[in-house]
Scaffold this motif. Structure first.
Motif, PDB file in Angstrom:
ATOM      1  N   VAL A  17       6.190   5.915  -5.248  1.00 11.02           N
ATOM      2  CA  VAL A  17       7.635   6.054  -5.061  1.00 11.02           C
ATOM      3  C   VAL A  17       7.638   5.609  -3.571  1.00 11.02           C
ATOM      4  N   PHE A  18       6.914   6.050  -2.568  1.00  8.53           N
ATOM      5  CA  PHE A  18       7.083   5.348  -1.314  1.00  8.53           C
ATOM      6  C   PHE A  18       7.029   3.820  -1.186  1.00  8.53           C
ATOM      7  N   ASP A  19       6.060   3.260  -2.135  1.00  5.98           N
ATOM      8  CA  ASP A  19       6.099   1.688  -1.940  1.00  5.98           C
ATOM      9  C   ASP A  19       7.475   1.107  -2.660  1.00  5.98           C
ATOM     10  N   PHE A  20       8.171   1.858  -3.595  1.00  5.95           N
ATOM     11  CA  PHE A  20       9.473   1.521  -4.049  1.00  5.95           C
ATOM     12  C   PHE A  20      10.580   1.462  -2.903  1.00  5.95           C
ATOM     13  N   THR A  21      10.383   2.604  -2.237  1.00  2.00           N
ATOM     14  CA  THR A  21      11.346   2.899  -1.384  1.00  2.00           C
ATOM     15  C   THR A  21      11.240   1.921  -0.009  1.00  2.00           C
ATOM     16  N   ASN A  22       9.716   1.525   0.132  1.00  2.00           N
ATOM     17  CA  ASN A  22       9.458   0.779   1.048  1.00  2.00           C
ATOM     18  C   ASN A  22      10.256  -0.823   0.864  1.00  2.00           C
ATOM     19  N   GLY A  23      10.041  -1.073  -0.444  1.00  2.00           N
ATOM     20  CA  GLY A  23      10.657  -2.429  -0.922  1.00  2.00           C
ATOM     21  C   GLY A  23      12.101  -2.512  -1.027  1.00  2.00           C
ATOM     22  N   LEU A  88       2.691  11.228   2.748  1.00  2.00           N
ATOM     23  CA  LEU A  88       3.870  10.491   2.002  1.00  2.00           C
ATOM     24  C   LEU A  88       4.943  11.230   2.032  1.00  2.00           C
ATOM     25  N   PHE A  89       5.010  12.592   1.959  1.00  4.11           N
ATOM     26  CA  PHE A  89       6.243  13.160   2.169  1.00  4.11           C
ATOM     27  C   PHE A  89       6.974  13.070   3.428  1.00  4.11           C
ATOM     28  N   GLY A  90       6.396  13.097   4.466  1.00  2.00           N
ATOM     29  CA  GLY A  90       6.826  12.566   5.856  1.00  2.00           C
ATOM     30  C   GLY A  90       7.453  11.222   5.824  1.00  2.00           C
ATOM     31  N   ALA A  91       6.693  10.404   5.425  1.00  2.00           N
ATOM     32  CA  ALA A  91       7.127   9.111   5.327  1.00  2.00           C
ATOM     33  C   ALA A  91       8.498   8.655   4.620  1.00  2.00           C
ATOM     34  N   ILE A  92       8.407   9.382   3.478  1.00  2.00           N
ATOM     35  CA  ILE A  92       9.398   9.061   2.390  1.00  2.00           C
ATOM     36  C   ILE A  92      10.882   9.773   2.898  1.00  2.00           C
ATOM     37  N   PHE A  93      10.712  11.076   3.467  1.00  2.00           N
ATOM     38  CA  PHE A  93      11.618  11.470   4.344  1.00  2.00           C
ATOM     39  C   PHE A  93      12.517  10.570   5.069  1.00  2.00           C
ATOM     40  N   LEU A 111       4.888   5.584   7.691  1.00  2.00           N
ATOM     41  CA  LEU A 111       3.613   6.000   6.710  1.00  2.00           C
ATOM     42  C   LEU A 111       2.336   6.500   7.764  1.00  2.00           C
ATOM     43  N   ILE A 112       2.462   5.734   8.883  1.00  2.00           N
ATOM     44  CA  ILE A 112       1.319   5.923  10.005  1.00  2.00           C
ATOM     45  C   ILE A 112       1.484   7.300  10.620  1.00  2.00           C
ATOM     46  N   LEU A 192       2.817  -9.374   1.684  1.00  2.00           N
ATOM     47  CA  LEU A 192       1.251  -9.364   2.118  1.00  2.00           C
ATOM     48  C   LEU A 192       1.210  -8.125   3.232  1.00  2.00           C
ATOM     49  N   ASN A 193       1.949  -7.902   4.077  1.00  2.00           N
ATOM     50  CA  ASN A 193       1.644  -6.781   5.038  1.00  2.00           C
ATOM     51  C   ASN A 193       2.104  -5.601   4.497  1.00  2.00           C
ATOM     52  N   ASP A 194       3.255  -5.333   4.083  1.00  2.00           N
ATOM     53  CA  ASP A 194       3.826  -3.898   3.590  1.00  2.00           C
ATOM     54  C   ASP A 194       3.111  -3.259   2.429  1.00  2.00           C
ATOM     55  N   ALA A 195       3.011  -4.285   1.308  1.00  2.00           N
ATOM     56  CA  ALA A 195       2.510  -3.562   0.068  1.00  2.00           C
ATOM     57  C   ALA A 195       1.152  -3.068   0.223  1.00  2.00           C
ATOM     58  N   GLN A 196       0.197  -3.706   1.131  1.00  2.00           N
ATOM     59  CA  GLN A 196      -1.331  -3.446   1.347  1.00  2.00           C
ATOM     60  C   GLN A 196      -1.273  -1.902   2.056  1.00  2.00           C
ATOM     61  N   LYS A 197      -0.095  -1.438   2.571  1.00  2.00           N
ATOM     62  CA  LYS A 197      -0.039   0.071   3.458  1.00  2.00           C
ATOM     63  C   LYS A 197      -0.420   0.923   2.339  1.00  2.00           C
ATOM     64  N   THR A 198       0.296   0.972   1.115  1.00  2.00           N
ATOM     65  CA  THR A 198       0.348   1.862   0.220  1.00  2.00           C
ATOM     66  C   THR A 198      -1.022   1.721  -0.608  1.00  2.00           C
ATOM     67  N   MET A 199      -1.412   0.571  -0.753  1.00  2.00           N
ATOM     68  CA  MET A 199      -2.666   0.159  -1.280  1.00  2.00           C
ATOM     69  C   MET A 199      -3.858   0.951  -0.526  1.00  2.00           C
ATOM     70  N   GLY A 200      -3.971   0.943   0.858  1.00  2.00           N
ATOM     71  CA  GLY A 200      -4.533   1.737   1.732  1.00  2.00           C
ATOM     72  C   GLY A 200      -4.569   3.113   1.458  1.00  2.00           C
ATOM     73  N   ILE A 201      -3.314   3.623   1.272  1.00  2.00           N
ATOM     74  CA  ILE A 201      -2.988   5.082   1.214  1.00  2.00           C
ATOM     75  C   ILE A 201      -3.631   5.721  -0.030  1.00  2.00           C
ATOM     76  N   ILE A 202      -3.282   4.977  -1.202  1.00  2.00           N
ATOM     77  CA  ILE A 202      -3.879   5.441  -2.464  1.00  2.00           C
ATOM     78  C   ILE A 202      -5.612   5.368  -2.431  1.00  2.00           C
ATOM     79  N   THR A 203      -5.986   4.287  -2.054  1.00  2.00           N
ATOM     80  CA  THR A 203      -7.664   4.208  -1.777  1.00  2.00           C
ATOM     81  C   THR A 203      -8.075   5.484  -0.936  1.00  2.00           C
ATOM     82  N   LEU A 204      -7.287   5.853   0.121  1.00  2.00           N
ATOM     83  CA  LEU A 204      -7.855   7.069   0.944  1.00  2.00           C
ATOM     84  C   LEU A 204      -7.898   8.195  -0.013  1.00  2.00           C
ATOM     85  N   ALA A 205      -6.858   8.089  -0.646  1.00  2.00           N
ATOM     86  CA  ALA A 205      -6.876   9.473  -1.461  1.00  2.00           C
ATOM     87  C   ALA A 205      -7.992   9.477  -2.687  1.00  2.00           C
ATOM     88  N   LEU A 206      -8.461   8.202  -3.155  1.00  2.00           N
ATOM     89  CA  LEU A 206      -9.491   8.189  -4.126  1.00  2.00           C
ATOM     90  C   LEU A 206     -10.694   8.767  -3.343  1.00  2.00           C
TER      91      LEU A 206
END
Length: 335
Positions: A17-23, A88-93, A111-112, A192-206
């Motif tokens: 959802v964050f990635d969607f709002t980012n786009g 994610l809640f903080g970033a989406i807000f 996000l950071i 290239l730059n922005d979508a990777q940020k969500t990739m990183g956050i999901i991988t951190l969750a994993l």
């Protein structure tokens, strides 16, 4: 295990959802100038940007590695299952608030800031990786807008010198076609730059949930983040298009080409170094640089000042919301 899986699935969903709002929020970065100069219709520009954001998301993982392991130390937060959710809640807000207000703020730094706020709420002030944040976040935060301004200014000066004897109508006619290329360049570099940020956050969750040990980005994470970014871009961000295309400096096709080319070059360079910079900061200052090359009074500096205020507030505001969300989730016994 069942609760674990459900919570992890929910975190992945929120990240997308964050990635969607980012786009949706940052699509304006790629299409504002090309729409404002009437080179492409809004519908055509959005579809082009969505497709190229999707493509750009598959072109690298350096930024994802930084977000996954360079903002907080995974070893210090492993087992804290609500940390990523709070971030994610903080970033989406902050994304939604600035989207509603039509302010082109930084989804990246939201996000950071969310990650830092949630990490401090969990592990204290030692939890963030300050050395990495200084190198990969703070320095690019300062340097990328300056680079955007300088590149935009210099490219526009060079183009003005090259076409000094050409008729303005001839120049704008030529650059209407060239601006399509520069806008495509911008959309690809944004993905290239922005979508990777969500990739990183999901991988951190994993990693936090113990699903995997390292921060290598799984293919399904790349695919889902790329699709979410593309769909969000297809939504468009028309208030921000208006701000970027009209309120800072009245653009013509040659100006749009110069700003997009300058910003794209800066973003690609940062992506290669793994720096999660703000595409918003970069294109905004590139537009300002292009305007200043004509004359400094051509830039509406009051609007530019409002953008700077929003940028300064992004990390602490999203971090505070994330910290409050962490405290609330912890009190509710979630995670």
């Amino acid at each position: 295990m069942h609760e674990f899986s459900l919570l992890l699935a929910f975190i992945v969903l929120v990240a997308l959802v964050f990635d969607f709002t980012n786009g949706a929020h940052d699509s304006a970065n790629a299409i504002a100038t090309v729409v404002s100069t009437k080179v492409l219709s809004p519908r055509t520009a959005v579809l082009m940007a969505a497709a190229l954001n999707l493509l750009g998301a598959f072109l690298g993982t350096e930024v994802a590695q930084t977000v996954g392991s360079g903002i907080v130390n995974p070893a210090m937060v492993t087992g804290c299952r609500i940390l990523v959710l709070s971030a994610l809640f903080g970033a989406i807000f902050w994304n939604l608030l600035t989207w509603w207000l039509g302010i082109p703020s930084s989804s990246s730094h939201a996000l950071i800031g969310g990650l830092m706020g949630a990490a401090v709420a969990y592990g204290g002030w030692d939890a963030p990786s300050y050395a990495s944040i200084l190198k990969k976040v703070v320095l690019p935060l300062v340097l990328s807008p300056l680079a955007g301004f300088a590149c935009g200014y210099l490219i526009m000066v060079a183009l003005t010198w090259m076409f000094v004897k050409a008729h303005p109508h001839t120049v704008n006619t030529a650059f209407k076609k060239l601006q399509i290329l520069s806008s495509a360049f911008m959309a690809t570099s944004h993905g290239l730059n922005d979508a990777q940020k969500t990739m990183g956050i999901i991988t951190l969750a994993l990693v936090i949930f113990g699903v995997q040990e390292g921060v290598a980005i799984p293919f399904w994470v790349k695919l889902s983040c790329a699709l979410a970014m593309g769909l969000g871009t297809a939504m468009g961000g028309w208030k921000i298009v208006k701000t970027m295309g009209h309120k800072i400096f009245k653009l013509e096709p040659v100006h749009g080409f110069a700003a997009e080319t300058a910003a794209s070059a800066v973003i690609l360079g940062a992506s290669a170094m793994g720096a999660p910079i703000s595409t918003t900061h970069t294109i905004s200052t590139a537009v300002i640089g292009v305007g200043a090359s004509k004359r400094f009074s051509a830039v509406r500096w009051g609007v530019a000042g409002n953008l700077v205020v929003a940028w300064v507030l992004t990390i602490p505001a999203s971090g505070l919301v994330a910290a409050l969300c962490f405290v609330l989730l912890d009190l509710l016994g979630i995670g």
